[in-house]
Design an enzyme around this catalytic site. Sequence first.
Site, mmCIF file in Angstrom:
data_model
loop_
_atom_site.group_PDB
_atom_site.id
_atom_site.type_symbol
_atom_site.label_atom_id
_atom_site.label_comp_id
_atom_site.label_asym_id
_atom_site.label_seq_id
_atom_site.Cartn_x
_atom_site.Cartn_y
_atom_site.Cartn_z
ATOM 1 N N TYR A 108 54.668 87.895 -13.846
ATOM 2 C CA TYR A 108 53.608 88.897 -13.733
ATOM 3 C C TYR A 108 52.576 88.674 -14.824
ATOM 4 C CZ TYR A 108 56.222 91.926 -10.520
ATOM 5 O OH TYR A 108 56.880 92.445 -9.436
ATOM 6 N N TYR A 147 62.340 86.292 -10.182
ATOM 7 C CA TYR A 147 62.242 86.302 -11.645
ATOM 8 C C TYR A 147 63.468 86.959 -12.258
ATOM 9 C CZ TYR A 147 60.337 91.056 -10.959
ATOM 10 O OH TYR A 147 60.132 92.354 -10.579
ATOM 11 N N ARG A 157 65.590 89.099 -9.692
ATOM 12 C CA ARG A 157 65.042 89.890 -8.589
ATOM 13 C C ARG A 157 64.720 88.983 -7.400
ATOM 14 N NH1 ARG A 157 62.594 94.331 -8.176
ATOM 15 N NH2 ARG A 157 63.987 94.286 -6.403
ATOM 16 N N HIS A 160 59.678 89.675 -3.946
ATOM 17 C CA HIS A 160 59.276 90.974 -3.387
ATOM 18 C C HIS A 160 57.819 91.259 -3.705
ATOM 19 C CE1 HIS A 160 60.517 91.805 -7.524
ATOM 20 N NE2 HIS A 160 59.582 92.752 -7.515
ATOM 21 N N HIS A 162 55.398 94.695 -4.286
ATOM 22 C CA HIS A 162 55.368 96.152 -4.430
ATOM 23 C C HIS A 162 54.233 96.716 -3.573
ATOM 24 C CE1 HIS A 162 58.073 96.270 -8.009
ATOM 25 N NE2 HIS A 162 57.608 95.051 -8.199
HETATM 26 FE FE LIG Z 1 58.589 93.434 -9.229
#
Ligand SMILES: [Fe+2]
Length: 242
Positions: A108, A147, A157, A160, A162
């Site tokens: 991110y 990640y 994770r 995905h 959001h």
């Molecule tokens: Fe996330």
Amino acid sequence: MTQLVLPRGYQPDDEGTHPPLDFAGYKTTALRHPTKPLILLPHRLTEVTGPVFGAERLHNGDDDLTSYAGGEAVGQRIIVHGRLLDSDGHAVPDSLIEVWQANAGGRYRHVNDQWPSPLDPHFAGYGRAVTNADGAYRFTTIKPGAYPWRNHLNAWRPSHIHFSVFGQAFTQRLVTQMYFPDDPLFFQDPIFNSVPDQQARDRMICAYDHSVTTDHWALGFRFDIVLRGRAQTPFESEPDDD
Ligand SMILES: [Fe+2]
């Protein structure tokens, strides 16, 4: 305390659709879940007439995450589309849908994300669109990478995106996560598995859509979001950081 009055025709959510506020496998929920009974706050004029985002607030390219700072993002280009629906399957038009996601390497663009995967100078990781008269939306983006996070040993994770859906006011915001089919990381992800019901978990997984896949350009995926009823999409009680 205000008495909760349910509107006529109200359909309660199926048990098992939404994650509990405190989920043993998802460690940070232990500290942040409420420990006292919830209090219903009445919606006054401010809450129901606050700023509403219409199509005029969007800019060209807000629905395309693949271009940023004068260049193209690295990764598998995908088109994610679907419809926003109510409990009867009717379209919900004119609703702001916002998305945010990691880059192709699972990183991110955020100060708190410091794991050693490179930032992509041409990927910001957020976009927005407004549903049309058919309740339809469409984003062009890249497939996010998995990640790591610190929930448990070797915790990763699943890929995905959001999603945030605004209603007619800030207080009607709903947040969820969209996953990809056949991800091998589902089994160990407590956020995905905090949704109790398997069928409800499956409703967070998009479907590959060959009719939207574009030759020599992008893979297509379909993700419908259902606000209420038996086919309801699971929503988070608060947006997860992860
Ligand atoms: Fe996330």
